[in-house]
Design a protein around this motif. Structure first.
Motif, PDB file in Angstrom:
ATOM      1  N   LEU A   1       3.555  11.818 -14.295  1.00  0.00           N
ATOM      2  CA  LEU A   1       2.829  10.675 -14.057  1.00  0.00           C
ATOM      3  C   LEU A   1       1.255  11.227 -13.916  1.00  0.00           C
ATOM      4  CD1 LEU A   1       3.248   8.040 -12.144  1.00  0.00           C
ATOM      5  CD2 LEU A   1       2.300   9.338 -10.201  1.00  0.00           C
ATOM      6  N   SER A   2       0.475  10.223 -14.528  1.00  0.00           N
ATOM      7  CA  SER A   2      -0.880  10.684 -15.040  1.00  0.00           C
ATOM      8  C   SER A   2      -1.857  10.615 -13.488  1.00  0.00           C
ATOM      9  CB  SER A   2      -1.656   9.568 -15.986  1.00  0.00           C
ATOM     10  OG  SER A   2      -1.717   8.346 -15.267  1.00  0.00           O
ATOM     11  N   ASP A   3      -3.132  11.259 -13.756  1.00  0.00           N
ATOM     12  CA  ASP A   3      -4.088  11.117 -12.586  1.00  0.00           C
ATOM     13  C   ASP A   3      -4.190   9.639 -12.121  1.00  0.00           C
ATOM     14  OD1 ASP A   3      -3.938  13.794 -12.278  1.00  0.00           O
ATOM     15  OD2 ASP A   3      -5.655  14.245 -13.311  1.00  0.00           O
ATOM     16  N   GLY A   4      -4.388   8.887 -13.075  1.00  0.00           N
ATOM     17  CA  GLY A   4      -4.985   7.519 -13.108  1.00  0.00           C
ATOM     18  C   GLY A   4      -3.748   6.764 -12.156  1.00  0.00           C
ATOM     19  N   ALA A   5      -2.659   7.118 -12.858  1.00  0.00           N
ATOM     20  CA  ALA A   5      -1.272   6.226 -12.263  1.00  0.00           C
ATOM     21  C   ALA A   5      -1.092   6.706 -10.767  1.00  0.00           C
ATOM     22  CB  ALA A   5      -0.205   6.629 -13.118  1.00  0.00           C
ATOM     23  N   PHE A   6      -1.189   8.311 -10.411  1.00  0.00           N
ATOM     24  CA  PHE A   6      -1.277   8.646  -8.925  1.00  0.00           C
ATOM     25  C   PHE A   6      -2.213   8.100  -8.205  1.00  0.00           C
ATOM     26  CE2 PHE A   6      -2.354  11.475  -5.711  1.00  0.00           C
ATOM     27  CZ  PHE A   6      -1.088  11.713  -5.379  1.00  0.00           C
ATOM     28  N   ALA A   7      -3.436   7.898  -8.692  1.00  0.00           N
ATOM     29  CA  ALA A   7      -4.471   7.387  -7.898  1.00  0.00           C
ATOM     30  C   ALA A   7      -4.192   5.735  -7.508  1.00  0.00           C
ATOM     31  CB  ALA A   7      -5.839   7.322  -8.505  1.00  0.00           C
ATOM     32  N   MET A   8      -3.870   5.093  -8.541  1.00  0.00           N
ATOM     33  CA  MET A   8      -3.156   3.885  -8.168  1.00  0.00           C
ATOM     34  C   MET A   8      -2.184   3.439  -7.319  1.00  0.00           C
ATOM     35  SD  MET A   8      -3.679   0.564  -9.022  1.00  0.00           S
ATOM     36  CE  MET A   8      -4.828   0.401 -10.239  1.00  0.00           C
ATOM     37  N   GLY A   9      -1.229   4.451  -7.426  1.00  0.00           N
ATOM     38  CA  GLY A   9      -0.053   4.401  -6.471  1.00  0.00           C
ATOM     39  C   GLY A   9      -0.408   4.812  -5.028  1.00  0.00           C
ATOM     40  N   ALA A  10      -1.273   5.848  -4.854  1.00  0.00           N
ATOM     41  CA  ALA A  10      -1.828   6.067  -3.557  1.00  0.00           C
ATOM     42  C   ALA A  10      -2.566   4.954  -3.075  1.00  0.00           C
ATOM     43  CB  ALA A  10      -2.806   7.351  -3.901  1.00  0.00           C
ATOM     44  N   GLY A  11      -3.262   4.251  -3.788  1.00  0.00           N
ATOM     45  CA  GLY A  11      -4.015   3.269  -3.192  1.00  0.00           C
ATOM     46  C   GLY A  11      -3.330   1.770  -3.176  1.00  0.00           C
ATOM     47  N   ILE A  12      -2.465   1.505  -4.089  1.00  0.00           N
ATOM     48  CA  ILE A  12      -1.630   0.178  -4.110  1.00  0.00           C
ATOM     49  C   ILE A  12      -0.925   0.197  -2.784  1.00  0.00           C
ATOM     50  CG2 ILE A  12       0.482   0.823  -5.220  1.00  0.00           C
ATOM     51  CD1 ILE A  12       0.263  -1.589  -6.969  1.00  0.00           C
ATOM     52  N   PHE A  13      -0.350   0.995  -2.018  1.00  0.00           N
ATOM     53  CA  PHE A  13       0.292   0.680  -0.605  1.00  0.00           C
ATOM     54  C   PHE A  13      -0.629   0.128   0.132  1.00  0.00           C
ATOM     55  CE2 PHE A  13      -0.011   2.232   3.624  1.00  0.00           C
ATOM     56  CZ  PHE A  13       1.244   2.560   3.868  1.00  0.00           C
ATOM     57  N   PHE A  14      -2.097   0.028  -0.138  1.00  0.00           N
ATOM     58  CA  PHE A  14      -2.791  -0.506   0.812  1.00  0.00           C
ATOM     59  C   PHE A  14      -3.088  -1.854   0.569  1.00  0.00           C
ATOM     60  CE2 PHE A  14      -3.644   4.020   1.469  1.00  0.00           C
ATOM     61  CZ  PHE A  14      -3.744   4.205   2.783  1.00  0.00           C
TER      62      PHE A  14
ATOM     63  N   PHE B   1      -0.752  -4.288  -0.292  1.00  0.00           N
ATOM     64  CA  PHE B   1       0.268  -5.191   0.522  1.00  0.00           C
ATOM     65  C   PHE B   1      -0.139  -5.040   1.923  1.00  0.00           C
ATOM     66  CE2 PHE B   1       2.006  -4.836  -3.756  1.00  0.00           C
ATOM     67  CZ  PHE B   1       2.306  -5.974  -4.096  1.00  0.00           C
ATOM     68  N   TYR B   2      -0.385  -3.621   2.476  1.00  0.00           N
ATOM     69  CA  TYR B   2      -0.589  -3.328   3.660  1.00  0.00           C
ATOM     70  C   TYR B   2      -1.764  -4.266   4.264  1.00  0.00           C
ATOM     71  CZ  TYR B   2      -1.709  -0.295   7.652  1.00  0.00           C
ATOM     72  OH  TYR B   2      -1.811   0.321   8.829  1.00  0.00           O
ATOM     73  N   ALA B   3      -2.678  -4.429   3.347  1.00  0.00           N
ATOM     74  CA  ALA B   3      -3.837  -5.477   3.727  1.00  0.00           C
ATOM     75  C   ALA B   3      -3.614  -7.030   3.902  1.00  0.00           C
ATOM     76  CB  ALA B   3      -4.958  -5.202   2.788  1.00  0.00           C
ATOM     77  N   VAL B   4      -2.845  -7.335   2.652  1.00  0.00           N
ATOM     78  CA  VAL B   4      -2.448  -8.683   2.540  1.00  0.00           C
ATOM     79  C   VAL B   4      -1.633  -9.304   4.068  1.00  0.00           C
ATOM     80  CG1 VAL B   4      -1.366 -10.436   1.434  1.00  0.00           C
ATOM     81  CG2 VAL B   4      -3.008  -8.902   0.312  1.00  0.00           C
ATOM     82  N   LEU B   5      -0.619  -8.311   4.268  1.00  0.00           N
ATOM     83  CA  LEU B   5       0.370  -8.787   5.135  1.00  0.00           C
ATOM     84  C   LEU B   5       0.135  -8.320   6.668  1.00  0.00           C
ATOM     85  CD1 LEU B   5       3.400  -7.782   3.286  1.00  0.00           C
ATOM     86  CD2 LEU B   5       2.369 -10.090   3.638  1.00  0.00           C
ATOM     87  N   GLY B   6      -1.397  -7.855   6.863  1.00  0.00           N
ATOM     88  CA  GLY B   6      -1.467  -7.195   8.317  1.00  0.00           C
ATOM     89  C   GLY B   6      -1.688  -8.299   9.368  1.00  0.00           C
TER      90      GLY B   6
ATOM     91  N   GLY C   1       3.782  -0.059   1.633  1.00  0.00           N
ATOM     92  CA  GLY C   1       2.929  -0.724   2.080  1.00  0.00           C
ATOM     93  C   GLY C   1       3.012  -1.925   2.711  1.00  0.00           C
ATOM     94  N   ALA C   2       3.832  -2.891   2.226  1.00  0.00           N
ATOM     95  CA  ALA C   2       4.415  -4.167   2.895  1.00  0.00           C
ATOM     96  C   ALA C   2       5.242  -3.876   4.198  1.00  0.00           C
ATOM     97  CB  ALA C   2       5.191  -4.830   1.775  1.00  0.00           C
ATOM     98  N   ALA C   3       6.039  -2.981   4.132  1.00  0.00           N
ATOM     99  CA  ALA C   3       6.752  -2.480   5.054  1.00  0.00           C
ATOM    100  C   ALA C   3       6.020  -1.967   6.607  1.00  0.00           C
ATOM    101  CB  ALA C   3       7.733  -1.547   4.770  1.00  0.00           C
ATOM    102  N   GLU C   4       5.015  -1.169   6.197  1.00  0.00           N
ATOM    103  CA  GLU C   4       4.186  -0.595   7.309  1.00  0.00           C
ATOM    104  C   GLU C   4       2.825  -1.784   7.653  1.00  0.00           C
ATOM    105  OE1 GLU C   4       2.916   3.217   7.503  1.00  0.00           O
ATOM    106  OE2 GLU C   4       4.222   4.287   6.364  1.00  0.00           O
ATOM    107  N   ALA C   5       2.895  -2.713   6.923  1.00  0.00           N
ATOM    108  CA  ALA C   5       1.626  -3.666   7.308  1.00  0.00           C
ATOM    109  C   ALA C   5       1.459  -3.979   8.774  1.00  0.00           C
ATOM    110  CB  ALA C   5       1.878  -4.725   6.613  1.00  0.00           C
ATOM    111  N   GLY C   6       2.745  -4.146   9.398  1.00  0.00           N
ATOM    112  CA  GLY C   6       2.709  -4.614  11.012  1.00  0.00           C
ATOM    113  C   GLY C   6       2.895  -3.489  11.841  1.00  0.00           C
ATOM    114  N   PHE C   7       3.037  -2.190  11.589  1.00  0.00           N
ATOM    115  CA  PHE C   7       2.883  -1.273  12.413  1.00  0.00           C
ATOM    116  C   PHE C   7       1.744  -0.660  12.839  1.00  0.00           C
ATOM    117  CE2 PHE C   7       2.683   3.218  13.372  1.00  0.00           C
ATOM    118  CZ  PHE C   7       3.595   3.294  14.376  1.00  0.00           C
TER     119      PHE C   7
END
Length: 427
Positions: free
Chosen positions: A47-60, A62-67, A114-120
Protein backbone atom coordinates in the motif's frame (compact mmCIF):
# COMPACT_ATOMS: atom_id res chain seq x y z
CA UNK A 1 -39.73 14.20 49.75
CA UNK A 2 -37.90 14.29 46.42
CA UNK A 3 -34.56 12.50 46.08
CA UNK A 4 -31.41 14.64 46.03
CA UNK A 5 -30.61 15.36 42.39
CA UNK A 6 -26.87 15.15 43.16
CA UNK A 7 -27.30 11.59 44.39
CA UNK A 8 -29.42 10.65 41.37
CA UNK A 9 -26.83 12.12 38.98
CA UNK A 10 -24.00 10.31 40.78
CA UNK A 11 -25.91 7.04 40.60
CA UNK A 12 -26.56 7.57 36.90
CA UNK A 13 -22.93 8.50 36.31
CA UNK A 14 -21.70 5.29 37.94
CA UNK A 15 -24.08 3.22 35.86
CA UNK A 16 -23.63 4.79 32.43
CA UNK A 17 -20.23 6.41 32.12
CA UNK A 18 -17.97 3.34 32.67
CA UNK A 19 -19.96 1.43 30.04
CA UNK A 20 -20.01 4.34 27.59
CA UNK A 21 -16.31 4.81 28.23
CA UNK A 22 -15.60 1.17 27.42
CA UNK A 23 -17.53 1.45 24.14
CA UNK A 24 -15.69 4.63 23.18
CA UNK A 25 -12.32 3.02 23.91
CA UNK A 26 -13.15 0.19 21.53
CA UNK A 27 -14.58 2.55 18.88
CA UNK A 28 -11.57 4.85 18.95
CA UNK A 29 -9.15 1.92 18.95
CA UNK A 30 -10.85 0.27 15.97
CA UNK A 31 -10.78 3.44 13.89
CA UNK A 32 -7.21 4.49 14.83
CA UNK A 33 -5.33 1.19 15.06
CA UNK A 34 -4.22 1.41 11.45
CA UNK A 35 -1.74 4.02 12.71
CA UNK A 36 0.06 1.26 14.61
CA UNK A 37 -0.12 -1.16 11.70
CA UNK A 38 1.03 1.45 9.17
CA UNK A 39 4.64 0.41 8.55
CA UNK A 40 4.24 -3.38 8.59
CA UNK A 41 0.86 -3.26 6.84
CA UNK A 42 2.19 -1.15 3.98
CA UNK A 43 5.23 -3.37 3.56
CA UNK A 44 3.17 -6.57 3.47
CA UNK A 45 0.39 -5.27 1.20
CA UNK A 46 2.35 -2.83 -0.95
CA UNK A 47 0.00 0.00 0.00
CA UNK A 48 1.38 3.44 -0.99
CA UNK A 49 1.53 6.44 1.36
CA UNK A 50 -1.15 8.14 -0.71
CA UNK A 51 -3.47 5.13 -0.53
CA UNK A 52 -2.90 4.86 3.22
CA UNK A 53 -3.78 8.53 3.70
CA UNK A 54 -6.89 8.08 1.56
CA UNK A 55 -7.95 5.00 3.52
CA UNK A 56 -7.33 6.72 6.84
CA UNK A 57 -9.50 9.59 5.70
CA UNK A 58 -12.21 7.84 3.67
CA UNK A 59 -13.58 6.39 6.92
CA UNK A 60 -14.81 9.89 7.69
CA UNK A 61 -16.61 10.44 4.37
CA UNK A 62 -19.32 7.88 5.15
CA UNK A 63 -19.09 8.73 8.85
CA UNK A 64 -19.95 12.32 7.92
CA UNK A 65 -22.74 11.66 5.44
CA UNK A 66 -24.63 9.26 7.71
CA UNK A 67 -24.19 11.09 11.04
CA UNK A 68 -27.44 13.11 11.00
CA UNK A 69 -29.81 10.34 9.84
CA UNK A 70 -28.14 7.88 12.22
CA UNK A 71 -28.77 10.15 15.20
CA UNK A 72 -32.40 10.67 14.19
CA UNK A 73 -32.82 6.89 13.85
CA UNK A 74 -31.39 6.37 17.32
CA UNK A 75 -33.90 8.87 18.67
CA UNK A 76 -36.66 6.83 16.99
CA UNK A 77 -35.58 3.26 17.80
CA UNK A 78 -33.85 3.79 21.15
CA UNK A 79 -30.26 3.76 22.36
CA UNK A 80 -30.08 0.10 23.34
CA UNK A 81 -30.99 -1.34 19.93
CA UNK A 82 -29.14 1.31 17.91
CA UNK A 83 -25.88 1.42 19.85
CA UNK A 84 -25.84 -2.37 20.34
CA UNK A 85 -26.45 -3.04 16.65
CA UNK A 86 -23.89 -0.57 15.35
CA UNK A 87 -21.26 -1.88 17.78
CA UNK A 88 -21.77 -5.42 16.49
CA UNK A 89 -21.42 -4.29 12.87
CA UNK A 90 -18.33 -2.13 13.39
CA UNK A 91 -16.64 -4.93 15.40
CA UNK A 92 -17.19 -7.33 12.51
CA UNK A 93 -15.82 -4.83 9.99
CA UNK A 94 -12.83 -3.97 12.15
CA UNK A 95 -11.95 -7.66 12.30
CA UNK A 96 -12.42 -7.84 8.51
CA UNK A 97 -9.48 -5.43 8.13
CA UNK A 98 -7.32 -8.51 8.75
CA UNK A 99 -8.26 -9.67 5.24
CA UNK A 100 -7.92 -6.27 3.53
CA UNK A 101 -4.66 -7.17 1.82
CA UNK A 102 -5.12 -5.06 -1.33
CA UNK A 103 -5.73 -1.37 -1.92
CA UNK A 104 -9.32 -1.95 -3.08
CA UNK A 105 -10.17 -4.12 -0.06
CA UNK A 106 -8.52 -1.61 2.27
CA UNK A 107 -10.55 1.33 0.93
CA UNK A 108 -13.77 -0.73 0.88
CA UNK A 109 -13.52 -1.95 4.48
CA UNK A 110 -12.51 1.49 5.77
CA UNK A 111 -15.54 2.99 3.98
CA UNK A 112 -17.93 0.44 5.49
CA UNK A 113 -16.34 0.88 8.92
CA UNK A 114 -17.02 4.63 8.70
CA UNK A 115 -20.65 3.94 7.79
CA UNK A 116 -21.03 1.52 10.70
CA UNK A 117 -19.57 3.92 13.26
CA UNK A 118 -21.53 6.94 11.97
CA UNK A 119 -24.25 6.59 14.58
CA UNK A 120 -22.08 5.77 17.57
CA UNK A 121 -20.32 8.94 18.67
CA UNK A 122 -23.08 11.50 17.97
CA UNK A 123 -25.42 8.97 19.59
CA UNK A 124 -23.30 9.00 22.74
CA UNK A 125 -23.34 12.81 22.88
CA UNK A 126 -27.11 12.85 22.40
CA UNK A 127 -27.51 10.13 25.04
CA UNK A 128 -25.53 12.23 27.52
CA UNK A 129 -27.83 15.19 26.93
CA UNK A 130 -30.84 12.96 27.68
CA UNK A 131 -29.50 11.69 31.01
CA UNK A 132 -27.57 14.54 32.67
CA UNK A 133 -28.42 18.17 33.60
CA UNK A 134 -26.71 20.93 31.63
CA UNK A 135 -24.57 22.14 34.55
CA UNK A 136 -22.97 18.69 34.85
CA UNK A 137 -22.34 17.91 31.20
CA UNK A 138 -18.78 19.16 30.67
CA UNK A 139 -17.51 17.02 33.54
CA UNK A 140 -19.65 14.05 32.49
CA UNK A 141 -18.52 14.30 28.88
CA UNK A 142 -14.97 14.77 30.13
CA UNK A 143 -15.21 11.36 31.77
CA UNK A 144 -16.62 9.92 28.53
CA UNK A 145 -13.94 11.61 26.44
CA UNK A 146 -11.28 9.91 28.53
CA UNK A 147 -12.05 6.98 26.23
CA UNK A 148 -9.86 8.47 23.51
CA UNK A 149 -6.65 8.84 25.57
CA UNK A 150 -7.40 5.56 27.36
CA UNK A 151 -7.76 3.83 23.99
CA UNK A 152 -4.40 5.20 22.96
CA UNK A 153 -2.75 4.70 26.37
CA UNK A 154 -3.90 1.11 26.78
CA UNK A 155 -4.28 0.51 23.07
CA UNK A 156 -0.73 1.59 22.24
CA UNK A 157 0.93 -1.24 24.22
CA UNK A 158 -1.86 -3.66 23.24
CA UNK A 159 -1.56 -2.90 19.54
CA UNK A 160 2.24 -2.94 19.78
CA UNK A 161 2.18 -6.31 21.55
CA UNK A 162 -0.23 -7.77 18.98
CA UNK A 163 2.06 -6.60 16.18
CA UNK A 164 4.79 -8.67 17.85
CA UNK A 165 2.66 -11.77 17.09
CA UNK A 166 4.03 -11.62 13.54
CA UNK A 167 4.26 -15.14 12.14
CA UNK A 168 1.91 -16.76 14.66
CA UNK A 169 -0.11 -19.41 12.78
CA UNK A 170 1.34 -18.01 9.57
CA UNK A 171 -0.24 -14.56 9.87
CA UNK A 172 1.39 -11.13 10.20
CA UNK A 173 1.08 -9.17 13.44
CA UNK A 174 -1.36 -6.65 12.00
CA UNK A 175 -3.73 -9.54 11.16
CA UNK A 176 -3.97 -10.49 14.83
CA UNK A 177 -4.31 -6.87 15.89
CA UNK A 178 -7.37 -6.35 13.71
CA UNK A 179 -8.99 -9.72 14.57
CA UNK A 180 -8.57 -9.45 18.34
CA UNK A 181 -9.50 -5.78 18.69
CA UNK A 182 -12.51 -6.23 16.39
CA UNK A 183 -13.58 -9.28 18.39
CA UNK A 184 -13.63 -7.22 21.58
CA UNK A 185 -16.12 -4.83 19.95
CA UNK A 186 -18.35 -7.76 18.97
CA UNK A 187 -18.53 -8.84 22.61
CA UNK A 188 -19.29 -5.25 23.67
CA UNK A 189 -22.18 -5.10 21.18
CA UNK A 190 -23.81 -8.13 22.77
CA UNK A 191 -23.31 -6.60 26.24
CA UNK A 192 -25.02 -3.37 25.14
CA UNK A 193 -28.31 -5.15 24.50
CA UNK A 194 -28.25 -6.51 28.04
CA UNK A 195 -27.01 -3.45 29.94
CA UNK A 196 -28.14 -0.16 28.40
CA UNK A 197 -31.45 1.59 29.17
CA UNK A 198 -32.99 3.89 26.57
CA UNK A 199 -34.17 6.79 28.76
CA UNK A 200 -34.28 7.86 32.42
CA UNK A 201 -37.95 6.80 32.47
CA UNK A 202 -36.82 3.21 31.74
CA UNK A 203 -33.81 3.17 34.07
CA UNK A 204 -33.77 -0.17 35.90
CA UNK A 205 -31.09 1.02 38.31
CA UNK A 206 -33.15 3.97 39.65
CA UNK A 207 -36.17 3.89 41.92
CA UNK A 208 -39.45 5.30 40.61
CA UNK A 209 -38.97 8.47 42.68
CA UNK A 210 -35.45 8.89 41.31
CA UNK A 211 -36.59 8.32 37.73
CA UNK A 212 -39.39 10.87 38.08
CA UNK A 213 -37.13 13.48 39.71
CA UNK A 214 -34.39 13.15 37.08
CA UNK A 215 -36.93 13.29 34.25
CA UNK A 216 -38.57 16.39 35.76
CA UNK A 217 -35.20 18.14 36.16
CA UNK A 218 -34.27 17.47 32.55
CA UNK A 219 -37.73 18.46 31.27
CA UNK A 220 -37.51 21.78 33.12
CA UNK A 221 -34.23 22.56 31.36
CA UNK A 222 -35.59 21.60 27.95
CA UNK A 223 -38.68 23.79 28.39
CA UNK A 224 -36.51 26.90 28.25
CA UNK A 225 -35.14 26.07 24.78
CA UNK A 226 -36.99 27.29 21.71
CA UNK A 227 -34.96 25.59 18.97
CA UNK A 228 -36.56 22.15 18.69
CA UNK A 229 -37.31 21.63 14.99
CA UNK A 230 -34.69 20.16 12.67
CA UNK A 231 -35.02 23.08 10.24
CA UNK A 232 -34.49 25.62 13.04
CA UNK A 233 -31.26 23.96 14.08
CA UNK A 234 -29.94 23.76 10.52
CA UNK A 235 -30.63 27.47 9.89
CA UNK A 236 -28.97 28.61 13.11
CA UNK A 237 -25.77 30.54 12.36
CA UNK A 238 -24.22 29.56 15.68
CA UNK A 239 -24.70 25.86 14.85
CA UNK A 240 -22.76 26.38 11.60
CA UNK A 241 -20.06 28.31 13.47
CA UNK A 242 -19.75 25.49 16.01
CA UNK A 243 -19.64 22.89 13.23
CA UNK A 244 -16.68 24.61 11.56
CA UNK A 245 -14.88 24.84 14.91
CA UNK A 246 -15.44 21.14 15.52
CA UNK A 247 -14.04 20.35 12.07
CA UNK A 248 -10.86 22.22 12.97
CA UNK A 249 -10.61 20.37 16.30
CA UNK A 250 -10.84 17.02 14.50
CA UNK A 251 -8.19 18.07 11.97
CA UNK A 252 -5.93 18.61 14.96
CA UNK A 253 -6.90 15.30 16.61
CA UNK A 254 -6.60 12.96 13.66
CA UNK A 255 -3.71 14.77 12.03
CA UNK A 256 -1.71 13.59 15.03
CA UNK A 257 -3.45 10.31 15.93
CA UNK A 258 -2.79 8.58 12.61
CA UNK A 259 0.87 9.56 12.53
CA UNK A 260 1.88 9.76 16.19
CA UNK A 261 3.24 6.17 16.43
CA UNK A 262 5.52 6.64 13.42
CA UNK A 263 6.48 10.16 14.60
CA UNK A 264 7.51 8.87 18.03
CA UNK A 265 9.37 5.97 16.43
CA UNK A 266 11.30 8.47 14.31
CA UNK A 267 12.18 10.51 17.43
CA UNK A 268 13.47 7.32 19.06
CA UNK A 269 15.25 6.15 15.93
CA UNK A 270 13.40 2.81 15.92
CA UNK A 271 10.57 1.00 14.14
CA UNK A 272 6.98 1.04 15.39
CA UNK A 273 6.73 -1.78 17.93
CA UNK A 274 6.27 -2.37 21.62
CA UNK A 275 9.03 0.05 22.69
CA UNK A 276 7.76 2.91 20.54
CA UNK A 277 4.17 2.17 21.57
CA UNK A 278 5.07 2.61 25.26
CA UNK A 279 6.48 6.08 24.58
CA UNK A 280 3.49 6.86 22.34
CA UNK A 281 1.27 6.25 25.36
CA UNK A 282 2.87 9.11 27.35
CA UNK A 283 0.99 11.98 25.61
CA UNK A 284 -2.28 10.11 26.08
CA UNK A 285 -1.61 9.72 29.81
CA UNK A 286 -1.21 13.51 29.94
CA UNK A 287 -4.48 13.82 28.02
CA UNK A 288 -6.25 11.77 30.70
CA UNK A 289 -5.37 14.35 33.34
CA UNK A 290 -6.35 17.28 31.11
CA UNK A 291 -9.63 15.65 30.12
CA UNK A 292 -10.53 14.99 33.75
CA UNK A 293 -9.67 18.38 35.26
CA UNK A 294 -10.36 20.98 32.53
CA UNK A 295 -14.06 20.11 31.91
CA UNK A 296 -14.70 19.85 35.66
CA UNK A 297 -13.19 23.32 36.10
CA UNK A 298 -15.49 24.54 33.32
CA UNK A 299 -18.52 23.11 35.15
CA UNK A 300 -17.41 24.63 38.44
CA UNK A 301 -16.94 28.13 37.00
CA UNK A 302 -19.70 27.99 34.38
CA UNK A 303 -17.20 29.32 31.82
CA UNK A 304 -17.24 27.60 28.42
CA UNK A 305 -15.96 29.78 25.58
CA UNK A 306 -12.71 31.12 27.06
CA UNK A 307 -11.71 27.78 28.57
CA UNK A 308 -12.33 26.02 25.24
CA UNK A 309 -10.34 28.63 23.30
CA UNK A 310 -7.33 28.53 25.63
CA UNK A 311 -7.34 24.74 25.73
CA UNK A 312 -7.28 24.49 21.95
CA UNK A 313 -4.58 27.16 21.78
CA UNK A 314 -2.45 24.99 24.07
CA UNK A 315 -2.93 22.11 21.64
CA UNK A 316 -1.85 24.18 18.65
CA UNK A 317 1.29 25.45 20.34
CA UNK A 318 2.11 21.91 21.49
CA UNK A 319 1.85 20.52 17.97
CA UNK A 320 4.06 23.29 16.59
CA UNK A 321 6.76 22.88 19.24
CA UNK A 322 6.78 19.09 18.77
CA UNK A 323 7.80 19.58 15.13
CA UNK A 324 10.78 21.79 15.93
CA UNK A 325 12.19 20.64 19.28
CA UNK A 326 14.62 17.96 20.45
CA UNK A 327 13.14 14.48 21.13
CA UNK A 328 12.60 15.02 24.88
CA UNK A 329 11.03 18.49 24.44
CA UNK A 330 8.98 17.15 21.52
CA UNK A 331 7.45 14.43 23.71
CA UNK A 332 6.60 17.03 26.39
CA UNK A 333 5.04 19.27 23.74
CA UNK A 334 2.99 16.34 22.45
CA UNK A 335 1.69 15.86 25.99
CA UNK A 336 0.31 19.41 25.98
CA UNK A 337 -1.06 18.94 22.46
CA UNK A 338 -2.89 15.72 23.30
CA UNK A 339 -4.27 17.14 26.56
CA UNK A 340 -5.48 20.23 24.71
CA UNK A 341 -7.27 18.74 21.73
CA UNK A 342 -8.95 16.00 23.79
CA UNK A 343 -9.96 18.17 26.79
CA UNK A 344 -11.43 20.91 24.61
CA UNK A 345 -14.07 18.59 23.19
CA UNK A 346 -16.29 17.91 26.25
CA UNK A 347 -16.30 21.66 26.95
CA UNK A 348 -17.16 22.31 23.31
CA UNK A 349 -20.17 19.96 23.34
CA UNK A 350 -21.86 21.89 26.15
CA UNK A 351 -22.44 24.68 23.64
CA UNK A 352 -24.80 23.01 21.12
CA UNK A 353 -26.53 20.97 23.86
CA UNK A 354 -27.31 24.17 25.77
CA UNK A 355 -29.18 25.78 22.87
CA UNK A 356 -30.96 22.92 21.07
CA UNK A 357 -33.61 20.41 22.13
CA UNK A 358 -35.64 17.53 20.71
CA UNK A 359 -35.14 16.62 17.04
CA UNK A 360 -33.07 19.78 16.52
CA UNK A 361 -30.59 18.57 19.15
CA UNK A 362 -30.30 15.09 17.61
CA UNK A 363 -29.83 16.58 14.13
CA UNK A 364 -27.57 19.40 15.35
CA UNK A 365 -25.21 16.97 17.08
CA UNK A 366 -25.13 14.80 13.97
CA UNK A 367 -24.57 17.85 11.76
CA UNK A 368 -21.73 19.17 13.92
CA UNK A 369 -20.20 15.71 14.10
CA UNK A 370 -20.47 15.52 10.30
CA UNK A 371 -18.18 18.54 10.00
CA UNK A 372 -15.86 16.86 12.50
CA UNK A 373 -15.80 13.80 10.27
CA UNK A 374 -14.85 16.01 7.33
CA UNK A 375 -11.98 17.25 9.49
CA UNK A 376 -10.97 13.66 10.16
CA UNK A 377 -10.93 13.00 6.42
CA UNK A 378 -8.92 16.13 5.67
CA UNK A 379 -6.38 15.67 8.48
CA UNK A 380 -4.11 12.91 7.10
CA UNK A 381 -4.37 14.34 3.61
CA UNK A 382 -3.49 17.88 4.76
CA UNK A 383 -0.43 16.54 6.55
CA UNK A 384 0.66 14.35 3.64
CA UNK A 385 0.16 17.09 1.05
CA UNK A 386 1.95 19.73 3.17
CA UNK A 387 4.94 17.39 3.54
CA UNK A 388 5.03 16.90 -0.24
CA UNK A 389 4.43 20.57 -1.11
CA UNK A 390 7.23 21.88 1.10
CA UNK A 391 9.48 18.83 0.72
CA UNK A 392 9.88 18.61 4.49
CA UNK A 393 8.48 16.08 6.97
CA UNK A 394 7.93 18.88 9.51
CA UNK A 395 5.68 20.91 7.22
CA UNK A 396 2.60 18.78 7.89
CA UNK A 397 2.83 19.17 11.67
CA UNK A 398 3.40 22.92 11.42
CA UNK A 399 0.38 23.24 9.12
CA UNK A 400 -1.74 21.35 11.64
CA UNK A 401 -0.48 23.68 14.38
CA UNK A 402 -1.53 26.78 12.44
CA UNK A 403 -4.98 25.35 11.69
CA UNK A 404 -5.46 24.47 15.38
CA UNK A 405 -4.55 28.00 16.50
CA UNK A 406 -7.05 29.39 13.96
CA UNK A 407 -9.63 27.14 15.64
CA UNK A 408 -8.96 28.74 19.03
CA UNK A 409 -9.50 32.18 17.48
CA UNK A 410 -12.78 30.95 15.96
CA UNK A 411 -13.99 29.90 19.42
CA UNK A 412 -13.23 33.38 20.79
CA UNK A 413 -15.39 34.82 18.01
CA UNK A 414 -18.44 33.02 19.38
CA UNK A 415 -21.02 35.21 21.07
CA UNK A 416 -20.49 35.29 24.82
CA UNK A 417 -23.47 33.41 26.18
CA UNK A 418 -24.85 33.60 29.68
CA UNK A 419 -22.78 31.40 31.94
CA UNK A 420 -24.11 28.07 33.06
CA UNK A 421 -24.88 27.66 36.72
CA UNK A 422 -21.79 26.53 38.61
CA UNK A 423 -21.86 22.95 39.80
CA UNK A 424 -22.33 23.81 43.48
CA UNK A 425 -25.57 25.67 42.70
CA UNK A 426 -27.13 23.12 40.37
CA UNK A 427 -28.84 21.03 43.04
Amino acid sequence: MSPDIEQVVNKTRLRLIPFMLMLYILAFLDRANIGFAKQAYQIDTGLSDGAFAMGAGIFFVFYAVLGVPANLLMRKFGARAWIGGTTLVWGLLSAAMAYADTEIKFLLVRSLLGAAEAGFFPGMIYLTSQWFPQSKRAGIMGLFYMGAPLALTLGSPLSGALLEMHGFMGHPGWYWMFVIEGGLALLAGVATFLYLDNTPAEARFLSKAERDHLAATLAAEESGKTTSRISDGMRNKTVWHLAVIYMIIQISVYGLVFYLPSQVAALLGTAVGFKASLVTAIPWIAALFGTYYIPRYSDRTGERRNIAALTLLMAGIGIGVSALASPVIAIVALCFAAAGFIAVQPVFWTMPTSMLTGAALAAGIGFTNMFGAIGGFLAPNIKAQADILFGNKLAGLLTLAVITIIGSIAIMMLRKDKKAQPEKQSA
